[in-house]
Design an enzyme around this catalytic site. Structure first.
Site, PDB file in Angstrom:
ATOM      1  N   ASP A  88       0.824  -1.262   0.041  1.00  0.00           N
ATOM      2  CA  ASP A  88       0.027   0.082  -0.071  1.00  0.00           C
ATOM      3  C   ASP A  88       1.032   1.347   0.066  1.00  0.00           C
ATOM      4  O   ASP A  88       2.172   0.982   0.216  1.00  0.00           O
ATOM      5  CB  ASP A  88      -0.826  -0.003   1.253  1.00  0.00           C
ATOM      6  CG  ASP A  88      -1.875   1.095   1.404  1.00  0.00           C
ATOM      7  OD1 ASP A  88      -2.158   1.735   0.271  1.00  0.00           O
ATOM      8  OD2 ASP A  88      -1.809   1.673   2.475  1.00  0.00           O
ATOM      9  N   ASP A  90      -0.292   5.068   0.890  1.00  0.00           N
ATOM     10  CA  ASP A  90      -0.835   6.111   1.894  1.00  0.00           C
ATOM     11  C   ASP A  90      -0.473   5.336   3.357  1.00  0.00           C
ATOM     12  O   ASP A  90      -1.196   4.262   3.812  1.00  0.00           O
ATOM     13  CB  ASP A  90      -2.050   6.672   1.713  1.00  0.00           C
ATOM     14  CG  ASP A  90      -2.122   7.547   0.431  1.00  0.00           C
ATOM     15  OD1 ASP A  90      -1.237   8.129   0.289  1.00  0.00           O
ATOM     16  OD2 ASP A  90      -3.173   7.623  -0.010  1.00  0.00           O
TER      17      ASP A  90
END
Length: 298
Positions: A88, A90
């Protein structure tokens, strides 16, 4: 010894003591494990303790009540070094939420951040929450993307994680529910092989329309990316390590051979088996058996 317990503390803290290791060893032995070699991965920071005689689940239960200020990860020893990293972006590879930073320029950061927090904790539908947040950016100049990018900071260990895995033959993919403007920049700077994210629609490339290109890339898109990239690289999902912090990462984390909730939201912490709350992203290297002197600094 077919199982390994990896203990990890904060980087360069020297906080992992012999006493903490002895406490973990005693807990395993009290529950029927036969312990073997202890190997430092980084003195005072991370170590492996090899053992056998119990299941992973029994070992994890034995360690639950150990008063140890360290991440405690139990795994099968065989196959722990992975061939695919899927991450991922963020609050994982970068420290903040890029959409929240972008919203700051529109004067709506507080409103957007509140929605983000609820969506990442699984309290809101991801696509509806994304549409609502992006809608608040309608009319913003595309130039503000560059300004928001200047605020992005990488999480500790991000460069080392990607560089070390790629040097050792792994494929590195960045898959985000955020936006491709940011993932493409992170891919270039950190050396990822691949990135995938949502696309912000613009009016003649100058202003944001407040809409996202459909279909929105959500939690299922992350699962699909994991399965597709594994197949393309001639491996299985068991050969992958996945890392994320939000509710939209849970399925990906659950499917990967090693799925890591990294300083994650409460709902994710509650459901993920492997949780990193003390270490930085180099913890993912320790989990795979890499010692500090094997790290590649980008």
């Amino acid at each position: 010894m077919d199982l390994v317990l990896t203990l990890i503390t904060a980087p360069n803290s020297g906080a992992l003591s012999e006493g903490m290791i002895e406490t973990a060893t005693a807990a395993l032995r009290a529950n029927g494990a036969e312990t073997g070699e202890m190997r430092w991965l980084a003195t005072g920071e991370a170590c492996d303790l090899f053992f056998t005689g119990v299941t992973c689940e029994a070992a994890e239960k034995a360690l639950e009540n150990c008063d140890i200020a360290a991440d405690k990860v139990v795994q099968i020893t065989e196959g722990r070094a992975k061939k695919l990293l899927i991450a991922d972006m963020d609050s994982t590879m970068v420290t903040g939420e890029t959409l929240d930073e972008l919203a700051d320029f529109a004067g709506v950061k507080d409103r957007v951040a509140a929605i983000t927090a609820r969506a990442m904790n699984g309290e809101l539908d991801f696509e509806a929450a994304l549409d609502e947040r992006v809608g608040l950016l309608a009319g913003m100049s595309v130039a503000m993307l560059d300004e928001a990018w200047k605020r992005v900071e990488y999480t500790g260990g991000a460069r080392t994680l990607v560089a070390t895995m790629r040097t050792n033959g792994a494929f590195a993919a960045l898959v985000s529910g955020g936006f491709d403007f940011f993932t493409s920049a992170v891919r270039r700077e950190l050396g990822f092989d691949f990135d995938q994210a949502n696309v912000l629609l613009t009016d003649d490339g100058k202003t944001l329309t407040g809409k996202v290109q459909k279909p929105v890339l959500d939690r299922q898109a992350k699962v699909d990316a994991l399965e597709t990239l594994a197949a393309q690289n001639g491996i299985t999902v068991a050969d992958a390590i996945a890392v994320g912090d939000g509710a939209n990462d849970l399925q990906m984390i659950s499917l990967a051979g090693t799925g890591v909730a990294f300083h994650a939201k409460p709902s994710v912490q509650a459901q993920a088996r492997i949780r990193i709350n003390h270490g930085d992203l180099t913890a993912l290297l320790y989990l795979q058996g890499y010692a500090r002197d094997q790290f590649v600094e980008a």
